[in-house]
Design a protein around this motif. Structure first.
Motif, PDB file in Angstrom:
ATOM      1  N   ASP A 112       0.830  -1.207   0.000  1.00  0.00           N
ATOM      2  CA  ASP A 112       0.000   0.000   0.000  1.00  0.00           C
ATOM      3  C   ASP A 112       0.861   1.253   0.000  1.00  0.00           C
ATOM      4  OD1 ASP A 112      -2.251  -1.562   0.002  1.00  0.00           O
ATOM      5  OD2 ASP A 112      -2.614  -1.392   2.163  1.00  0.00           O
ATOM      6  N   ARG A 113       1.942   1.215   0.784  1.00  0.00           N
ATOM      7  CA  ARG A 113       2.813   2.390   0.870  1.00  0.00           C
ATOM      8  C   ARG A 113       3.514   2.662  -0.468  1.00  0.00           C
ATOM      9  NH1 ARG A 113       5.705   1.518   6.798  1.00  0.00           N
ATOM     10  NH2 ARG A 113       3.845   1.983   8.060  1.00  0.00           N
ATOM     11  N   ILE A 114       3.962   1.592  -1.095  1.00  0.00           N
ATOM     12  CA  ILE A 114       4.631   1.760  -2.395  1.00  0.00           C
ATOM     13  C   ILE A 114       3.651   2.295  -3.431  1.00  0.00           C
ATOM     14  CG2 ILE A 114       5.742   0.529  -4.291  1.00  0.00           C
ATOM     15  CD1 ILE A 114       6.950  -1.366  -2.179  1.00  0.00           C
ATOM     16  N   ARG A 115       2.440   1.737  -3.433  1.00  0.00           N
ATOM     17  CA  ARG A 115       1.420   2.213  -4.368  1.00  0.00           C
ATOM     18  C   ARG A 115       1.079   3.682  -4.069  1.00  0.00           C
ATOM     19  NH1 ARG A 115       2.157  -1.204  -7.973  1.00  0.00           N
ATOM     20  NH2 ARG A 115       0.891  -3.097  -8.167  1.00  0.00           N
ATOM     21  N   GLY A 116       0.990   3.991  -2.774  1.00  0.00           N
ATOM     22  CA  GLY A 116       0.697   5.368  -2.375  1.00  0.00           C
ATOM     23  C   GLY A 116       1.793   6.314  -2.797  1.00  0.00           C
ATOM     24  N   TRP A 117       3.036   5.883  -2.613  1.00  0.00           N
ATOM     25  CA  TRP A 117       4.180   6.689  -3.014  1.00  0.00           C
ATOM     26  C   TRP A 117       4.157   6.935  -4.520  1.00  0.00           C
ATOM     27  CZ3 TRP A 117       7.903   9.786  -1.460  1.00  0.00           C
ATOM     28  CH2 TRP A 117       9.037   9.969  -2.257  1.00  0.00           C
ATOM     29  N   GLU A 118       3.891   5.883  -5.286  1.00  0.00           N
ATOM     30  CA  GLU A 118       3.832   6.013  -6.743  1.00  0.00           C
ATOM     31  C   GLU A 118       2.709   6.970  -7.155  1.00  0.00           C
ATOM     32  OE1 GLU A 118       3.329   1.990  -7.914  1.00  0.00           O
ATOM     33  OE2 GLU A 118       5.480   1.510  -7.868  1.00  0.00           O
ATOM     34  N   HIS A 119       1.576   6.892  -6.429  1.00  0.00           N
ATOM     35  CA  HIS A 119       0.441   7.764  -6.740  1.00  0.00           C
ATOM     36  C   HIS A 119       0.787   9.224  -6.468  1.00  0.00           C
ATOM     37  CE1 HIS A 119      -3.678   9.150  -7.172  1.00  0.00           C
ATOM     38  NE2 HIS A 119      -3.585   9.726  -5.983  1.00  0.00           N
ATOM     39  N   ILE A 120       1.450   9.469  -5.329  1.00  0.00           N
ATOM     40  CA  ILE A 120       1.836  10.846  -4.982  1.00  0.00           C
ATOM     41  C   ILE A 120       2.781  11.415  -6.031  1.00  0.00           C
ATOM     42  CG2 ILE A 120       3.106  12.250  -3.309  1.00  0.00           C
ATOM     43  CD1 ILE A 120       1.983  10.434  -1.127  1.00  0.00           C
ATOM     44  N   LEU A 121       3.773  10.615  -6.411  1.00  0.00           N
ATOM     45  CA  LEU A 121       4.744  11.089  -7.401  1.00  0.00           C
ATOM     46  C   LEU A 121       4.090  11.411  -8.742  1.00  0.00           C
ATOM     47  CD1 LEU A 121       7.903   8.841  -6.859  1.00  0.00           C
ATOM     48  CD2 LEU A 121       7.510  11.178  -6.096  1.00  0.00           C
ATOM     49  N   SER A 122       3.042  10.680  -9.072  1.00  0.00           N
ATOM     50  CA  SER A 122       2.391  10.881 -10.371  1.00  0.00           C
ATOM     51  C   SER A 122       1.351  12.000 -10.344  1.00  0.00           C
ATOM     52  CB  SER A 122       1.724   9.576 -10.835  1.00  0.00           C
ATOM     53  OG  SER A 122       0.704   9.187  -9.927  1.00  0.00           O
ATOM     54  N   THR A 123       0.891  12.378  -9.152  1.00  0.00           N
ATOM     55  CA  THR A 123      -0.183  13.373  -9.069  1.00  0.00           C
ATOM     56  C   THR A 123       0.200  14.647  -8.326  1.00  0.00           C
ATOM     57  OG1 THR A 123      -1.060  12.340  -7.037  1.00  0.00           O
ATOM     58  CG2 THR A 123      -1.961  11.584  -9.151  1.00  0.00           C
ATOM     59  N   LYS A 124       1.285  14.608  -7.540  1.00  0.00           N
ATOM     60  CA  LYS A 124       1.649  15.768  -6.730  1.00  0.00           C
ATOM     61  C   LYS A 124       3.074  16.219  -7.024  1.00  0.00           C
ATOM     62  CE  LYS A 124      -2.216  15.798  -4.314  1.00  0.00           C
ATOM     63  NZ  LYS A 124      -3.187  16.918  -4.379  1.00  0.00           N
ATOM     64  N   LYS A 125       3.309  17.495  -6.711  1.00  0.00           N
ATOM     65  CA  LYS A 125       4.658  18.055  -6.838  1.00  0.00           C
ATOM     66  C   LYS A 125       4.898  18.999  -5.656  1.00  0.00           C
ATOM     67  CE  LYS A 125       3.206  21.850  -9.867  1.00  0.00           C
ATOM     68  NZ  LYS A 125       1.769  21.548  -9.744  1.00  0.00           N
ATOM     69  N   GLU A 126       6.130  19.437  -5.491  1.00  0.00           N
ATOM     70  CA  GLU A 126       6.464  20.358  -4.411  1.00  0.00           C
ATOM     71  C   GLU A 126       5.641  21.636  -4.550  1.00  0.00           C
ATOM     72  OE1 GLU A 126      10.666  20.966  -4.373  1.00  0.00           O
ATOM     73  OE2 GLU A 126      11.121  18.927  -3.718  1.00  0.00           O
ATOM     74  N   GLY A 127       5.050  22.044  -3.431  1.00  0.00           N
ATOM     75  CA  GLY A 127       4.206  23.234  -3.442  1.00  0.00           C
ATOM     76  C   GLY A 127       2.731  22.913  -3.456  1.00  0.00           C
ATOM     77  N   ASP A 128       2.354  21.668  -3.803  1.00  0.00           N
ATOM     78  CA  ASP A 128       0.944  21.273  -3.834  1.00  0.00           C
ATOM     79  C   ASP A 128       0.410  21.064  -2.426  1.00  0.00           C
ATOM     80  OD1 ASP A 128       0.982  21.411  -6.528  1.00  0.00           O
ATOM     81  OD2 ASP A 128       0.906  19.256  -6.894  1.00  0.00           O
ATOM     82  N   ILE A 129      -0.917  21.156  -2.302  1.00  0.00           N
ATOM     83  CA  ILE A 129      -1.588  20.896  -1.023  1.00  0.00           C
ATOM     84  C   ILE A 129      -1.979  19.430  -0.952  1.00  0.00           C
ATOM     85  CG2 ILE A 129      -3.625  21.414   0.374  1.00  0.00           C
ATOM     86  CD1 ILE A 129      -3.591  24.223  -0.796  1.00  0.00           C
ATOM     87  N   ILE A 130      -1.792  18.845   0.217  1.00  0.00           N
ATOM     88  CA  ILE A 130      -2.130  17.436   0.425  1.00  0.00           C
ATOM     89  C   ILE A 130      -2.744  17.280   1.812  1.00  0.00           C
ATOM     90  CG2 ILE A 130       0.059  16.684   1.462  1.00  0.00           C
ATOM     91  CD1 ILE A 130      -0.091  14.246  -0.477  1.00  0.00           C
ATOM     92  N   LYS A 131      -3.586  16.285   1.968  1.00  0.00           N
ATOM     93  CA  LYS A 131      -4.281  16.077   3.237  1.00  0.00           C
ATOM     94  C   LYS A 131      -4.003  14.671   3.753  1.00  0.00           C
ATOM     95  CE  LYS A 131      -8.840  16.862   5.333  1.00  0.00           C
ATOM     96  NZ  LYS A 131     -10.256  17.219   5.062  1.00  0.00           N
ATOM     97  N   GLY A 132      -3.802  14.562   5.062  1.00  0.00           N
ATOM     98  CA  GLY A 132      -3.523  13.248   5.635  1.00  0.00           C
ATOM     99  C   GLY A 132      -3.819  13.204   7.116  1.00  0.00           C
ATOM    100  N   ARG A 133      -3.822  11.990   7.653  1.00  0.00           N
ATOM    101  CA  ARG A 133      -4.110  11.768   9.084  1.00  0.00           C
ATOM    102  C   ARG A 133      -2.808  11.567   9.843  1.00  0.00           C
ATOM    103  NH1 ARG A 133      -4.844   7.264  12.179  1.00  0.00           N
ATOM    104  NH2 ARG A 133      -4.532   5.981  10.312  1.00  0.00           N
ATOM    105  N   VAL A 134      -2.720  12.190  11.003  1.00  0.00           N
ATOM    106  CA  VAL A 134      -1.521  12.055  11.829  1.00  0.00           C
ATOM    107  C   VAL A 134      -1.492  10.648  12.435  1.00  0.00           C
ATOM    108  CG1 VAL A 134      -0.239  12.934  13.820  1.00  0.00           C
ATOM    109  CG2 VAL A 134      -1.520  14.508  12.364  1.00  0.00           C
ATOM    110  N   ILE A 135      -0.428   9.918  12.133  1.00  0.00           N
ATOM    111  CA  ILE A 135      -0.304   8.537  12.614  1.00  0.00           C
ATOM    112  C   ILE A 135       0.281   8.503  14.017  1.00  0.00           C
ATOM    113  CG2 ILE A 135       0.680   6.261  12.151  1.00  0.00           C
ATOM    114  CD1 ILE A 135       0.992   7.124   9.230  1.00  0.00           C
ATOM    115  N   ARG A 136       1.427   9.158  14.167  1.00  0.00           N
ATOM    116  CA  ARG A 136       2.075   9.146  15.480  1.00  0.00           C
ATOM    117  C   ARG A 136       3.108  10.261  15.575  1.00  0.00           C
ATOM    118  NH1 ARG A 136       4.266   4.728  12.756  1.00  0.00           N
ATOM    119  NH2 ARG A 136       6.540   4.763  12.446  1.00  0.00           N
ATOM    120  N   LYS A 137       3.580  10.445  16.800  1.00  0.00           N
ATOM    121  CA  LYS A 137       4.627  11.422  17.072  1.00  0.00           C
ATOM    122  C   LYS A 137       5.979  10.722  16.964  1.00  0.00           C
ATOM    123  CE  LYS A 137       6.456  14.112  20.967  1.00  0.00           C
ATOM    124  NZ  LYS A 137       6.218  14.484  22.395  1.00  0.00           N
TER     125      LYS A 137
END
Length: 379
Positions: A112-137
Motif C-alpha cells: 500500500d505504501r509503495i502504491r501510495g508513493w507512486e500515486h503521490i509522485l504521479s499526481t503531486k509536486k512540491e508546493g501542492d496541497i495534500i491532506k492526511g491523518r496524523v499517525i504518530r509522534k
C-alpha cells in the motif's frame, strides 16, 4: 522395414501431438501457459503481486498469489479488518521466499505504501496541497499518512509554539508539500505554511476594511513589557501600555491575560509596514477634557502619592490625572535634599493646583501653599 514404415504412418510426430493437445485443451492450455510465464516473471522478491483471500483464521488472512504455496497476512495490515471477506482481491509485496520450505512472506501494508508513493509522485509536486491523518509522534515532529507516510517537522505544525504535539494524533491535517526526495522516498510537509498563507490573505482583506477610529474585537496573543499584541482576526495590532488605561499601570499583565477577548479602538494604521496601533483607554472619555473645571488653578485638593523621584513627588488626583509636586514646592522653611524626607508612596496629602498644561496633560501642584507663607508674617 515395411512394418517400420507402417508404424511411422500411424504414430503422430511431435508437432502433430502438440497441435492436437492444444486443440483438445483449447483456451485452458493457453491460459495456463500465460499464467505460468507471468507467475515466474513476477515472483521476484520486492515486487508487488496480486492475490486473493482464500481463508481467514483468527488474526491471520491466507492469500493465494498463484505460487505453489499460499502466504499469510496479519489482519492488522488492513485498515478495516472487520470488512475482510474471502474472495477479496488484494495487492501484496513479496518480501521473501524460503527456498527449502517454499513458504512466501507477504506484506499488504508495504505494498500500500509503495502504491501510495507512486500515486503521490504521479499526481503531486512540491508546493501542492495534500491532506492526511496524523499517525504518530516521532523524533522532531509528526508522521502523517497521505497514502504514504510523510514527515511534518514540529516547527511546521503551527505559527505559534505547540505545547504537546501528540494532541494532533488521529487528526486530519491539510498541509503543503515542501520537499520530495524520490531517492530516499521521503516527503516533508508543512501545515504552518498554509496557515501563514491564509493569514496573509486575511491581513490584506482586513487592511482594506479597517479604518482609524473604528472599534473592533480581538484576542490577546502575546504580552510584553511595553504592551500586548492583539489578533484582530488575521492581523496583529499593538496595544501599547500607555494606551491601556488613563491611570498608571506598571505592566500590561495587570490588566490583560493571554487569550482575553477585548474590544479596542484603532488609533492608527501604517499600510506600508502593515502595522496597527490600538487603544483601550480611548474607548472612554479622557479625564483631561474638563480638568480645568474640576481642578481650577488655586484650588486646594487631596491626592495620593504614587511615585517619589529625586526632583519631586507625583500625586494622583483621580484615575488618569496625576500632578507633580516639585521638591521646591514642598516646604517654605526646610531645606529638603530628597522628597522622601517629606512624603512616602501611599501618603494622602493636601495640595494646591499651581498650573495646568492641558495640551501636555501636566499639572503643577504645591504642598507648601496649603500653609501660610512665613514671609508674609515677617512683613
Amino acid at each position: 522395414m515395411a512394418v517400420h514404415k507402417k508404424v511411422k504412418e500411424f504414430v503422430p510426430g511431435k508437432d502433430k501431438i502438440e497441435a492436437e493437445l492444444a486443440d483438445a485443451l483449447g483456451e485452458f492450455l493457453v491460459g495456463f501457459d500465460a499464467l505460468y510465464v507471468d507467475s515466474v516473471k513476477n515472483f521476484q522478491v520486492d515486487s508487488i503481486i496480486p492475490g486473493k483471500i482464500v481463508n481467514i483464521v483468527n488474526d491471520e488472512v491466507v492469500v493465494d498469489v498463484g505460487y505453489k504455496s499460499e502466504g499469510v497476512l496479519s489482519v492488522h495490515e488492513f485498515d478495516r479488518p472487520e470488512e475482510i471477506e474471502i474472495g477479496d482481491q488484494v495487492d501484496v509485496l513479496l518480501e521473501g521466499i524460503d527456498d527449502q520450505t517454499g513458504m512466501i512472506m507477504l506484506s499488504k501494508r508495504k505494498a500500500d505504501r509503495i502504491r501510495g508513493w507512486e500515486h503521490i509522485l504521479s499526481t503531486k509536486k512540491e508546493g501542492d496541497i495534500i491532506k492526511g491523518r496524523v499517525i504518530r509522534k516521532i523524533k522532531g515532529g509528526l508522521l502523517l499518512d497521505v497514502g504514504a507516510p510523510v514527515f511534518m517537522p514540529a516547527s511546521q505544525i503551527s505559527i505559534r509554539r505547540t505545547g504537546d504535539i501528540s494532541e494532533y494524533i488521529g487528526k486530519e491535517l491539510e498541509c503543503r508539500i515542501l520537499k520530495i526526495d524520490e531517492a530516499r522516498m521521503n516527503i516533508v510537509v508543512s501545515r504552518r505554511k498554509l496557515i501563514e498563507e491564509e493569514r496573509e490573505k486575511k491581513k490584506k482583506r482586513l487592511l482594506e476594511e479597517l479604518q482609524e477610529g473604528q472599534t473592533v474585537n480581538g484576542v490577546v496573543k502575546n504580552i510584553v513589557d511595553f504592551g500586548a499584541f492583539v489578533d484582530l482576526g488575521g492581523i496583529d495590532g499593538l496595544l501599547h501600555i500607555t494606551d491601556m488605561s488613563w491611570g498608571r499601570i506598571n505592566h500590561p499583565s495587570e490588566m490583560l491575560s493571554i487569550d482575553d477577548e477585548i474590544e479596542v479602538k484603532i488609533l492608527s494604521i501604517d499600510y506600508q509596514n502593515e502595522r496597527i496601533a490600538l487603544g483601550l483607554k480611548q474607548k472612554s472619555r479622557s479625564p483631561w477634557v474638563d480638568v480645568e473645571d474640576k481642578y481650577p488653578v488655586g484650588s486646594r485638593v487631596k491626592g495620593r502619592v504614587v511615585n517619589v523621584m529625586s526632583y519631586g513627588a507625583f500625586v494622583k488626583l483621580e484615575t488618569g490625572i496625576e500632578g507633580l509636586v516639585h521638591i521646591s514646592e514642598m516646604s517654605w522653611t526646610k531645606r529638603i535634599n530628597h522628597p522622601s524626607e517629606v512624603v512616602q508612596i501611599g501618603d494622602i496629602v493636601d495640595v494646591v493646583v499651581l498650573d495646568i498644561n492641558k495640551e501636555k496633560q501636566e499639572i503643577s501642584l504645591g504642598m507648601k501653599q496649603t500653609e501660610q507663607d512665613p514671609w508674609t508674617l515677617v512683613e
